[in-house]
Design a protein around this motif. Structure first.
Motif, PDB file in Angstrom:
ATOM      1  N   THR A 158      47.405 -27.085  35.843  1.00  0.00           N
ATOM      2  CA  THR A 158      48.187 -26.988  34.606  1.00  0.00           C
ATOM      3  C   THR A 158      48.633 -28.399  34.202  1.00  0.00           C
ATOM      4  OG1 THR A 158      50.467 -26.848  35.457  1.00  0.00           O
ATOM      5  CG2 THR A 158      49.168 -24.819  35.515  1.00  0.00           C
ATOM      6  N   ASN A 159      49.342 -28.477  33.097  1.00  0.00           N
ATOM      7  CA  ASN A 159      49.893 -29.764  32.658  1.00  0.00           C
ATOM      8  C   ASN A 159      51.311 -29.977  33.181  1.00  0.00           C
ATOM      9  OD1 ASN A 159      51.104 -27.781  31.107  1.00  0.00           O
ATOM     10  ND2 ASN A 159      51.158 -29.010  29.235  1.00  0.00           N
ATOM     11  N   GLU A 216      59.166 -22.241  43.111  1.00  0.00           N
ATOM     12  CA  GLU A 216      60.432 -22.808  42.626  1.00  0.00           C
ATOM     13  C   GLU A 216      60.524 -22.739  41.107  1.00  0.00           C
ATOM     14  OE1 GLU A 216      60.558 -26.753  44.209  1.00  0.00           O
ATOM     15  OE2 GLU A 216      60.919 -26.085  46.277  1.00  0.00           O
ATOM     16  N   MET A 217      59.586 -22.008  40.484  1.00  0.00           N
ATOM     17  CA  MET A 217      59.570 -21.870  39.027  1.00  0.00           C
ATOM     18  C   MET A 217      59.695 -20.409  38.646  1.00  0.00           C
ATOM     19  SD  MET A 217      56.461 -24.556  38.165  1.00  0.00           S
ATOM     20  CE  MET A 217      56.874 -24.711  36.431  1.00  0.00           C
ATOM     21  N   LEU A 230      56.602 -20.937  34.040  1.00  0.00           N
ATOM     22  CA  LEU A 230      55.156 -20.995  34.242  1.00  0.00           C
ATOM     23  C   LEU A 230      54.395 -20.715  32.950  1.00  0.00           C
ATOM     24  CD1 LEU A 230      54.469 -19.216  37.661  1.00  0.00           C
ATOM     25  CD2 LEU A 230      53.900 -21.560  37.057  1.00  0.00           C
ATOM     26  N   LYS A 231      54.904 -19.759  32.175  1.00  0.00           N
ATOM     27  CA  LYS A 231      54.220 -19.362  30.944  1.00  0.00           C
ATOM     28  C   LYS A 231      54.285 -20.448  29.866  1.00  0.00           C
ATOM     29  CE  LYS A 231      52.457 -15.249  31.685  1.00  0.00           C
ATOM     30  NZ  LYS A 231      50.995 -15.018  31.554  1.00  0.00           N
ATOM     31  N   GLN A 232      55.117 -21.434  30.047  1.00  0.00           N
ATOM     32  CA  GLN A 232      55.172 -22.549  29.101  1.00  0.00           C
ATOM     33  C   GLN A 232      54.060 -23.564  29.356  1.00  0.00           C
ATOM     34  OE1 GLN A 232      57.320 -22.861  26.422  1.00  0.00           O
ATOM     35  NE2 GLN A 232      57.829 -20.745  26.987  1.00  0.00           N
ATOM     36  N   PHE A 261      40.165 -24.753  26.081  1.00  0.00           N
ATOM     37  CA  PHE A 261      40.907 -23.700  26.779  1.00  0.00           C
ATOM     38  C   PHE A 261      42.415 -23.970  26.787  1.00  0.00           C
ATOM     39  CE2 PHE A 261      36.637 -23.394  28.615  1.00  0.00           C
ATOM     40  CZ  PHE A 261      36.407 -22.020  28.549  1.00  0.00           C
ATOM     41  N   ALA A 262      42.882 -24.736  25.825  1.00  0.00           N
ATOM     42  CA  ALA A 262      44.287 -25.154  25.802  1.00  0.00           C
ATOM     43  C   ALA A 262      45.268 -23.986  25.703  1.00  0.00           C
ATOM     44  CB  ALA A 262      44.518 -26.124  24.652  1.00  0.00           C
ATOM     45  N   THR A 263      44.841 -22.850  25.188  1.00  0.00           N
ATOM     46  CA  THR A 263      45.754 -21.717  25.015  1.00  0.00           C
ATOM     47  C   THR A 263      45.894 -20.854  26.264  1.00  0.00           C
ATOM     48  OG1 THR A 263      43.953 -20.335  24.153  1.00  0.00           O
ATOM     49  CG2 THR A 263      45.254 -21.588  22.547  1.00  0.00           C
ATOM     50  N   GLU A 264      45.127 -21.172  27.303  1.00  0.00           N
ATOM     51  CA  GLU A 264      45.190 -20.351  28.515  1.00  0.00           C
ATOM     52  C   GLU A 264      46.493 -20.596  29.289  1.00  0.00           C
ATOM     53  OE1 GLU A 264      43.092 -17.836  29.527  1.00  0.00           O
ATOM     54  OE2 GLU A 264      42.364 -18.205  27.488  1.00  0.00           O
TER      55      GLU A 264
END
Length: 274
Positions: free
Chosen positions: A83-84, A91-92, A97-99, A110-113
């Motif tokens: 992820t980015n 710990e999240m 995570l969904k952000q 695939f940036a929207t995944e």
């Protein structure tokens, strides 16, 4: 009359032998794509898994728990590689995570995944229940197996799952899974031929999980015991056509690999030649 019976019985016997040989030759193991189609889409994402399902391929996916108790699909203990974001998964929160962007690291398209929840993965797979596929579930955390079984039952897809990961080495995990549902299928590992007998006899294990190239005799023993055999590891994970052919001939029931499309081509080629 006796002569006539013998005359008719011989072709029948030859026919049965021919049909049995054909069945063995035509055997095609289930393909399980390691974390999905690793070569063409970001691992452990819904886009990846949807592509597998459209292609009638099974897949392996990983399970971890977030800080606030949600089950999510991600391999590493941290989000750094896929992820980015940065930080430990446990710990999240799920909202945090969904952000994150879980696709751009592989390709900007695939940036929207996002990191999917296990419920999202199972819900997606349930919408393809008409396909003959196997989904391998790899537990990365402790004490999460019964929750996954319940989610699978909720989406009526438990019969398509094989529980691996910590399951294959820990009898306690297999017992916990079976306590949640006797219909849940588990595996016990044989890293080599020496470990095979113990894996075959392992309690509460429906599959033998082999990490070496098994023999026809070993596969026959698995099937005689009413179990099935799953192979993973270095002997089949790479693009290894000769090994794939060898285990298929031996009678393996499912193969986990990083090259599912190449494996399919080999299996189709074998099938077409018989």
């Amino acid at each position: 009359m006796i002569f006539l019976f013998k005359f008719l019985a011989l072709p029948l016997a030859l026919f049965c032998v021919t049909m049995n040989s054909y069945s063995a030759e035509a055997h095609r193991p289930l393909i399980v794509a390691h974390r999905g189609l690793l070569q063409v889409a970001p691992e452990n994402t819904l886009a990846n898994f949807r592509a597998c399902l459209e292609l009638r391929l099974g897949f392996e996916f990983d399970v971890q728990r977030t800080k606030d108790g949600h089950l999510v699909c991600i391999h590493d203990a941290t989000v750094d590689r896929t992820t980015n974001g940065k930080g430990n998964v446990n710990e999240m929160t799920l909202a945090e995570l969904k952000q994150l962007d879980a696709g751009s690291w592989f390709d900007p398209q695939f940036a929207t995944e996002k990191v999917p929840t296990i419920e999202e993965v199972l819900q997606l797979a349930a919408s393809y229940r008409q396909h003959d596929i196997l989904l391998a579930v790899d537990f990365k955390d402790a004490d999460i197996e019964q929750d996954v079984v319940r989610l699978a039952e909720k989406h009526q897809i438990l019969n398509r799952l094989l529980f691996i990961g910590r399951t294959i080495q820990e009898p306690k995990v297999r017992a916990n899974i079976k306590a949640a549902s006797v219909k849940a299928e588990t595996a016990a590992v044989a890293n080599n031929a020496t470990e095979f007998p113990a894996a075959l006899e392992a309690a509460k294990a429906d599959w033998v999980y082999v990490r070496y190239l098994p023999s026809k005799f070993e596969m026959k023993r698995v099937h005689q015991k009413g179990k099935r055999a799953f192979i993973a590891g270095a002997t089949v994970s790479g693009n290894l056509p000769e090994n794939w052919k060898r285990v298929t001939t031996a009678g393996i029931d499912a193969i986990l690999t990083d090259y599912p499309l190449e494996l399919r081509a080999i299996l189709k080629q074998n099938s077409d030649s018989h």
